[in-house]
Design a protein around this motif. Sequence first.
Motif, short mmCIF file in Angstrom:
data_model
loop_
_atom_site.label_atom_id
_atom_site.label_comp_id
_atom_site.label_asym_id
_atom_site.label_seq_id
_atom_site.Cartn_x
_atom_site.Cartn_y
_atom_site.Cartn_z
N ASP A 39 0.81 -1.21 0.00
CA ASP A 39 0.00 0.00 0.00
C ASP A 39 0.85 1.27 0.00
O ASP A 39 0.43 2.31 0.49
CB ASP A 39 -0.96 0.00 1.18
CG ASP A 39 -0.25 -0.12 2.51
OD1 ASP A 39 0.96 -0.40 2.52
OD2 ASP A 39 -0.92 0.07 3.55
N ALA A 40 2.04 1.21 -0.57
CA ALA A 40 2.93 2.38 -0.62
C ALA A 40 2.33 3.46 -1.52
O ALA A 40 1.76 3.16 -2.57
CB ALA A 40 4.31 1.97 -1.14
N TRP A 65 9.27 13.15 -2.87
CA TRP A 65 8.05 13.58 -2.20
C TRP A 65 6.87 12.73 -2.62
O TRP A 65 6.80 12.24 -3.74
CB TRP A 65 7.74 15.03 -2.52
CG TRP A 65 8.66 16.01 -1.89
CD1 TRP A 65 9.40 15.83 -0.76
CD2 TRP A 65 8.94 17.33 -2.34
NE1 TRP A 65 10.12 16.97 -0.49
CE2 TRP A 65 9.85 17.89 -1.44
CE3 TRP A 65 8.50 18.08 -3.41
CZ2 TRP A 65 10.32 19.18 -1.59
CZ3 TRP A 65 8.97 19.36 -3.55
CH2 TRP A 65 9.88 19.90 -2.65
N GLU A 66 5.89 12.63 -1.70
CA GLU A 66 4.64 11.99 -2.05
C GLU A 66 3.79 12.99 -2.81
O GLU A 66 4.09 14.18 -2.87
CB GLU A 66 3.92 11.51 -0.79
CG GLU A 66 4.65 10.36 -0.14
CD GLU A 66 3.95 9.84 1.09
OE1 GLU A 66 2.92 10.40 1.49
OE2 GLU A 66 4.44 8.85 1.63
N PRO A 74 -1.75 7.55 6.22
CA PRO A 74 -1.39 7.95 4.85
C PRO A 74 -2.32 9.01 4.25
O PRO A 74 -1.90 9.80 3.42
CB PRO A 74 -1.49 6.65 4.06
CG PRO A 74 -1.34 5.57 5.05
CD PRO A 74 -1.89 6.10 6.34
N ARG A 75 -3.56 9.06 4.66
CA ARG A 75 -4.50 10.07 4.16
C ARG A 75 -4.68 11.20 5.17
O ARG A 75 -5.77 11.70 5.38
CB ARG A 75 -5.85 9.41 3.86
CG ARG A 75 -5.75 8.25 2.92
CD ARG A 75 -5.43 8.70 1.53
NE ARG A 75 -5.45 7.55 0.64
CZ ARG A 75 -4.81 7.51 -0.50
NH1 ARG A 75 -4.12 8.53 -0.90
NH2 ARG A 75 -4.87 6.44 -1.25
N PHE A 76 -3.59 11.62 5.75
CA PHE A 76 -3.59 12.66 6.77
C PHE A 76 -4.21 13.96 6.27
O PHE A 76 -4.97 14.62 6.98
CB PHE A 76 -2.15 12.89 7.24
CG PHE A 76 -1.98 13.99 8.23
CD1 PHE A 76 -2.47 13.85 9.51
CD2 PHE A 76 -1.34 15.16 7.90
CE1 PHE A 76 -2.31 14.86 10.44
CE2 PHE A 76 -1.17 16.17 8.81
CZ PHE A 76 -1.66 16.01 10.10
N ALA A 77 -3.95 14.32 5.03
CA ALA A 77 -4.48 15.57 4.47
C ALA A 77 -6.00 15.54 4.39
O ALA A 77 -6.65 16.56 4.67
CB ALA A 77 -3.88 15.83 3.08
N ILE A 78 -6.58 14.42 4.03
CA ILE A 78 -8.04 14.31 3.97
C ILE A 78 -8.64 14.48 5.35
O ILE A 78 -9.67 15.13 5.52
CB ILE A 78 -8.44 12.94 3.36
CG1 ILE A 78 -7.85 12.78 1.96
CG2 ILE A 78 -9.95 12.78 3.34
CD1 ILE A 78 -8.34 13.77 0.96
N HIS A 79 -8.00 13.92 6.35
CA HIS A 79 -8.49 14.06 7.72
C HIS A 79 -8.46 15.52 8.16
O HIS A 79 -9.41 16.01 8.78
CB HIS A 79 -7.66 13.22 8.68
CG HIS A 79 -7.78 11.75 8.45
ND1 HIS A 79 -8.09 10.87 9.44
CD2 HIS A 79 -7.65 11.01 7.34
CE1 HIS A 79 -8.13 9.64 8.96
NE2 HIS A 79 -7.87 9.71 7.69
N ILE A 80 -7.40 16.21 7.86
CA ILE A 80 -7.29 17.63 8.22
C ILE A 80 -8.35 18.45 7.50
O ILE A 80 -9.00 19.32 8.11
CB ILE A 80 -5.88 18.16 7.88
CG1 ILE A 80 -4.84 17.49 8.78
CG2 ILE A 80 -5.79 19.66 8.00
CD1 ILE A 80 -4.99 17.80 10.24
#
Length: 99
Positions: free
Chosen positions: A15-16, A23-24, A67-73
């Motif tokens: 799941d990388a 950068w991602e 991994p979906r930290f931005a969506i949570h924020i």
Amino acid sequence: MMNGDETGYIPTFLDARERFFIWEVDQVVMFAMAFGIGIGLGSGFVGLIIGAITAWSYGRIKAGKHPRFAIHILYWWLPGKLIINPKTLPPSSVRYFLG
């Protein structure tokens, strides 16, 4: 026809996340936005520096998190009218539940 040289990127985990150099994808988007704003304001070099610092800082903040930290924020800090509110989740403005 293959010549036997099948080198390529093999991720460590199944799941990388996708990467663009070091950068991602979400870091690249942050860099591109800051760089684009810098170019729009007529100072591409300053936008380049600010974009690199922003992407690096965001990478440090999200290190070790989901991994979906931005969506949570985005869900917790933006008003529900700006993003699509999922049917299975309560509105982000409801912070405390009784019962």
